[in-house]
Each structure stands twice: as structure tokens, then as C-alpha cells.
Design a protein around this motif. Structure first.
Motif, PDB file in Angstrom:
ATOM      1  N   THR A  51       3.334  -3.772  -2.608  1.00  0.00           N
ATOM      2  CA  THR A  51       2.234  -4.658  -2.989  1.00  0.00           C
ATOM      3  C   THR A  51       0.871  -3.982  -2.871  1.00  0.00           C
ATOM      4  O   THR A  51      -0.162  -4.638  -3.041  1.00  0.00           O
ATOM      5  CB  THR A  51       2.248  -5.921  -2.103  1.00  0.00           C
ATOM      6  OG1 THR A  51       2.164  -5.532  -0.723  1.00  0.00           O
ATOM      7  CG2 THR A  51       3.510  -6.718  -2.323  1.00  0.00           C
ATOM      8  N   THR A  52       0.864  -2.695  -2.558  1.00  0.00           N
ATOM      9  CA  THR A  52      -0.358  -1.878  -2.464  1.00  0.00           C
ATOM     10  C   THR A  52      -1.345  -2.413  -1.418  1.00  0.00           C
ATOM     11  O   THR A  52      -2.552  -2.230  -1.559  1.00  0.00           O
ATOM     12  CB  THR A  52      -1.071  -1.778  -3.840  1.00  0.00           C
ATOM     13  OG1 THR A  52      -1.586  -3.047  -4.193  1.00  0.00           O
ATOM     14  CG2 THR A  52      -0.143  -1.257  -4.908  1.00  0.00           C
ATOM     15  N   THR A  53      -0.831  -3.078  -0.393  1.00  0.00           N
ATOM     16  CA  THR A  53      -1.719  -3.587   0.656  1.00  0.00           C
ATOM     17  C   THR A  53      -2.211  -2.436   1.540  1.00  0.00           C
ATOM     18  O   THR A  53      -3.405  -2.218   1.691  1.00  0.00           O
ATOM     19  CB  THR A  53      -0.993  -4.646   1.511  1.00  0.00           C
ATOM     20  OG1 THR A  53      -0.509  -5.669   0.655  1.00  0.00           O
ATOM     21  CG2 THR A  53      -1.944  -5.240   2.540  1.00  0.00           C
ATOM     22  N   GLY A  54      -1.284  -1.705   2.174  1.00  0.00           N
ATOM     23  CA  GLY A  54      -1.603  -0.487   2.902  1.00  0.00           C
ATOM     24  C   GLY A  54      -2.538  -0.657   4.087  1.00  0.00           C
ATOM     25  O   GLY A  54      -3.721  -0.302   4.006  1.00  0.00           O
ATOM     26  N   PHE A  55      -2.021  -1.170   5.206  1.00  0.00           N
ATOM     27  CA  PHE A  55      -2.845  -1.319   6.418  1.00  0.00           C
ATOM     28  C   PHE A  55      -3.029   0.006   7.167  1.00  0.00           C
ATOM     29  O   PHE A  55      -3.915   0.135   7.999  1.00  0.00           O
ATOM     30  CB  PHE A  55      -2.206  -2.347   7.367  1.00  0.00           C
ATOM     31  CG  PHE A  55      -2.195  -3.736   6.795  1.00  0.00           C
ATOM     32  CD1 PHE A  55      -3.376  -4.407   6.547  1.00  0.00           C
ATOM     33  CD2 PHE A  55      -1.000  -4.359   6.481  1.00  0.00           C
ATOM     34  CE1 PHE A  55      -3.374  -5.690   6.013  1.00  0.00           C
ATOM     35  CE2 PHE A  55      -0.987  -5.640   5.953  1.00  0.00           C
ATOM     36  CZ  PHE A  55      -2.172  -6.315   5.705  1.00  0.00           C
ATOM     37  N   ARG A  86       6.596   0.424  -7.701  1.00  0.00           N
ATOM     38  CA  ARG A  86       5.452  -0.445  -7.426  1.00  0.00           C
ATOM     39  C   ARG A  86       4.841  -0.967  -8.725  1.00  0.00           C
ATOM     40  O   ARG A  86       4.560  -2.150  -8.880  1.00  0.00           O
ATOM     41  CB  ARG A  86       4.410   0.334  -6.620  1.00  0.00           C
ATOM     42  CG  ARG A  86       3.181  -0.481  -6.228  1.00  0.00           C
ATOM     43  CD  ARG A  86       2.150   0.389  -5.528  1.00  0.00           C
ATOM     44  NE  ARG A  86       2.720   0.981  -4.311  1.00  0.00           N
ATOM     45  CZ  ARG A  86       2.810   2.292  -4.091  1.00  0.00           C
ATOM     46  NH1 ARG A  86       2.396   3.143  -5.035  1.00  0.00           N
ATOM     47  NH2 ARG A  86       3.312   2.754  -2.973  1.00  0.00           N
ATOM     48  N   MET A 128       7.263  -3.589   1.875  1.00  0.00           N
ATOM     49  CA  MET A 128       6.541  -4.692   1.250  1.00  0.00           C
ATOM     50  C   MET A 128       5.060  -4.385   1.087  1.00  0.00           C
ATOM     51  O   MET A 128       4.471  -4.640   0.031  1.00  0.00           O
ATOM     52  CB  MET A 128       6.731  -5.973   2.073  1.00  0.00           C
ATOM     53  CG  MET A 128       8.178  -6.445   2.150  1.00  0.00           C
ATOM     54  SD  MET A 128       8.963  -6.644   0.515  1.00  0.00           S
ATOM     55  CE  MET A 128       7.974  -7.941  -0.194  1.00  0.00           C
ATOM     56  N   ILE A 129       4.423  -3.811   2.137  1.00  0.00           N
ATOM     57  CA  ILE A 129       2.995  -3.516   2.004  1.00  0.00           C
ATOM     58  C   ILE A 129       2.761  -2.340   1.069  1.00  0.00           C
ATOM     59  O   ILE A 129       1.715  -2.223   0.429  1.00  0.00           O
ATOM     60  CB  ILE A 129       2.343  -3.246   3.385  1.00  0.00           C
ATOM     61  CG1 ILE A 129       2.942  -1.981   4.028  1.00  0.00           C
ATOM     62  CG2 ILE A 129       2.479  -4.447   4.305  1.00  0.00           C
ATOM     63  CD1 ILE A 129       2.211  -1.555   5.286  1.00  0.00           C
ATOM     64  N   SER A 130       3.769  -1.465   0.959  1.00  0.00           N
ATOM     65  CA  SER A 130       3.646  -0.326   0.053  1.00  0.00           C
ATOM     66  C   SER A 130       3.779  -0.774  -1.393  1.00  0.00           C
ATOM     67  O   SER A 130       2.987  -0.385  -2.256  1.00  0.00           O
ATOM     68  CB  SER A 130       4.707   0.721   0.389  1.00  0.00           C
ATOM     69  OG  SER A 130       4.649   1.793  -0.521  1.00  0.00           O
ATOM     70  N   TYR A 153       8.908  -4.001   6.466  1.00  0.00           N
ATOM     71  CA  TYR A 153       7.469  -4.275   6.469  1.00  0.00           C
ATOM     72  C   TYR A 153       6.700  -3.202   5.679  1.00  0.00           C
ATOM     73  O   TYR A 153       5.853  -3.520   4.836  1.00  0.00           O
ATOM     74  CB  TYR A 153       6.982  -4.330   7.920  1.00  0.00           C
ATOM     75  CG  TYR A 153       5.489  -4.240   8.094  1.00  0.00           C
ATOM     76  CD1 TYR A 153       4.667  -5.316   7.782  1.00  0.00           C
ATOM     77  CD2 TYR A 153       4.903  -3.060   8.570  1.00  0.00           C
ATOM     78  CE1 TYR A 153       3.290  -5.226   7.939  1.00  0.00           C
ATOM     79  CE2 TYR A 153       3.536  -2.965   8.731  1.00  0.00           C
ATOM     80  CZ  TYR A 153       2.734  -4.041   8.413  1.00  0.00           C
ATOM     81  OH  TYR A 153       1.373  -3.948   8.574  1.00  0.00           O
TER      82      TYR A 153
END
Length: 342
Positions: free
Chosen positions: A73-77, A99, A69-71, A66
Motif C-alpha cells: 500500500t506504499t505506506t512505509g513507516f 504493488r 501490507m505497508i509495502s 505487516y
């Protein structure tokens, strides 16, 4: 350093089809992207001690996937974050380049217009500057396309053939074969210089019209005084003009067809054998070559392979029955029939 014979600008740059099909190109990009993601997952898993889960404090394998994937895709919650110096170093030095690479791979427009097209432009520029010993075909109509196909069957590599034509549709066929192509007028100096006509091993001219073909021959001979030129001429009256323009070989398909028709009247298999000789797909082919040192002093009848037909010595031809052909000399060119390897 740029070649002075190649102009800095031309209407269309030299092109050659890529051997990689579209589906393989897409699959390769996807495979590379997933490989990079899996690589980052492995790195994060071994460095999981440097990560902190603000939710439950435990970093599981699913958490690693998880976070990766967020790293990527530069989402970063912000629920999982690198806290140790080593983890932050890995994020900065390894994950960030990955990335960026994944973003470029998945953005097809960026790939096609920035990477692929720039690469193709650079690749063809290098090819264009180093062309040597290639065959230039001016005109890719019926005769020109058949000539190119026959050259490829005889063992000439498509990358050693340059096709020039004004029709993009015809050029697409040549590009599909793997040839280098250039859209332009074969009577223009800049177009011929762009394909390094001085370094070509031979030139085939088949413009479809005798006047255009003769003008192409004149232009080629002006730029390259020694290159062999073969031209297709359809009117008997223009054969002499083509030779005076500088053509080495003049081929009249109408006259050749008439010869085949006349030969068929004296034997049903004569025209068949002549066609067999002309094509590499037949059982025998005609070959022209220079006499080897081991053959010097021998008779044309004593060749180790095939049947000798005639020799060319100082621009004069002698048949196998003539006295001059009974003793081969160094520098002689001989024409012989040999079994086809097709």
C-alpha cells in the motif's frame, strides 16, 4: 492492415455483452489482488533474513504480514526495512510490480475506464474487422427479435448475429442475448459497411415500416449484390416493390395470419401443424438443403430421413409427385420435413 470496406469512424462502435456478470467480475479482481498479496507474503517470509525490524530486531510471521501490507500500500513507516542486497532486489523486481498491479485492481475507476474499456474496444475492433459468414438483422422490433431468438434456438451462435437498430433499449435486449449490436440507421452505407455486409451470409430486414424496409433492402443490395435478403412487408402492394428492390424472400405477416385463420376453418389442427413446422420448438421442422452425392439418382420419396416436399432445380420448383422429382440431380435444393431435435 485495416479493411478498406470499414470506415475509420462511425457513430457507434460494434458492441457485444461480456459473459462475465458484475459480481463475478468484482470477485475475480478481489481474488487476484489477494492472491498477489499472499504471494508477496510468502516471498517475504522466505527472505525474512534480509529484513530488519528496528523495534525488537526479530522478524515474526506477523511482522512479515505487516511489512507486506505497508509495502504493497506504499505506506512505509520505516520500522521494518530490507537491508540485504537480495531483499532490495526482490522489492524492486517483484514487489514493486505487484504493488502497481494491486493499486490498479483496487481502483475501480482506473480498471473500468483504462483497462476494461480499452480491452473491450480492442476486442470489438478485432471482431469487427474479421466478421464473416454472420447474419445481419436490421431492426429489432417484434418480428426482428423473434427472428433472432428463433435463430439462436436453431443453433446459430449469438456471436454470429449482428443487430442494427436506432433504439438503445432494443439493442440492450439483443446485447443481453450475446449478439453484436450497432446503434445506427440501416439505410446508411457507412453503418452497413461497418458490419461488413459484403461478408454476411444473410440479412433480415424488419424496420417496422414498409418504406424504411424497402430502402434498407435497396441499400443492402447495392452494397452486396449476392447476399440473401429476407424482409417483412405488411402491405400487399409493397411486396412487388420489395422484390424489385432486391429482396430474396418477402414475408407478409398479415397474409400469413390470414392463411392460418382460413386453414383453421377446414380443420382445427391444420394451423397448429403449420405453426409447429415454422418453429424449432415443435416436433417437426422444415429444412432446406442441397442434395448429397449419395442421393443423386434417387427419388425425392426415398430420402433417408424425413419427408421430401419439393426440389428446386435451376430456379424452378417441382413437387414430390412430379416426374422431375423422381430422379434427384447434383445441385438440386430440396425442402423436407424432419423431426425436430429440440
Amino acid at each position: 492492415m485495416a479493411d478498406p470496406d470499414v470506415p475509420s469512424k462511425f457513430r457507434v462502435a460494434l458492441r457485444r455483452a461480456s459473459k462475465l456478470p458484475v459480481w463475478a467480475d468484482v470477485l475475480l479482481r478481489l481474488s487476484l489482488a489477494f492472491f498477489l498479496i499472499v504471494l508477496v507474503i510468502i516471498i517475504h517470509w522466505f527472505d525474512r533474513a534480509g529484513l530488519k525490524d528496528n523495534h525488537d530486531g526479530v522478524i515474526s510471521f506477523l511482522d512479515v504480514v505487516y511489512f507486506t501490507m505497508i509495502s504493497v500500500t506504499t505506506t512505509g513507516f520505516g520500522d521494518i526495512a530490507p537491508v540485504s542486497d537480495r531483499s532490495r532486489f526482490i522489492e524492486a523486481i517483484i514487489v514493486t510490480p505487484v504493488r502497481i498491479a494491486v493499486i490498479f485492481i483496487f481502483v475501480g475507476t482506473a480498471y473500468n475506464f483504462v483497462i476494461k474499456r480499452s480491452w473491450e474496444k480492442w476486442r470489438m475492433k478485432n471482431i469487427q474487422q474479421t466478421l464473416s459468414g454472420h447474419i445481419v438483422t436490421l431492426g429489432f422490433g417484434i418480428s426482428g427479435s423473434q427472428a433472432v431468438n428463433e435463430l439462436i434456438k436453431r443453433g446459430t451462435k449469438p456471436k454470429d448475429i449482428v443487430v442494427i437498430d436506432c433504439s438503445e433499449e432494443r439493442l440492450a435486449e439483443a446485447e443481453y442475448l450475446g449478439c453484436n449490436i450497432l446503434c445506427g440507421d440501416g439505410t446508411r452505407d457507412e453503418i452497413l459497411n461497418a458490419v461488413r455486409i459484403k461478408q454476411a451470409s444473410s440479412v433480415i430486414v424488419s424496420a417496422g415500416r414498409d418504406d424504411a424496409s424497402i430502402l434498407m433492402v435497396l441499400t443492402v443490395r447495392h452494397l452486396s449484390p449476392n447476399v440473401p435478403i429476407s424482409v417483412v412487408i405488411r402491405a400487399d402492394d409493397n411486396e412487388l416493390l420489395a422484390r424489385q428492390a432486391g429482396a430474396t424472400t418477402v414475408i407478409n405477416p398479415v397474409s400469413f395470419t390470414g392463411l392460418l385463420l382460413a386453414s383453421s376453418c377446414h380443420g382445427e389442427h391444420i394451423s397448429e401443424y403449420l405453426t409447429d413446422l415454422a418453429s424449432v420448438g415443435g416436433e417437426v421442422i422444415i429444412k432446406e438443403r442441397e442434395v448429397t452425392p449419395s442421393e443423386v439418382g434417387k427419388s425425392l420419396r426415398d430420402l433417408p430421413e424425413g419427408i421430401g416436399l419439393r426440389i428446386y432445380r435451376n430456379g424452378v420448383n417441382f413437387g414430390f409427385w412430379q416426374p422431375e422429382a423422381q430422379k434427384l440431380e447434383a445441385g438440386d435444393l430440396l425442402v423436407q420435413i424432419i423431426p425436430s431435435e429440440a
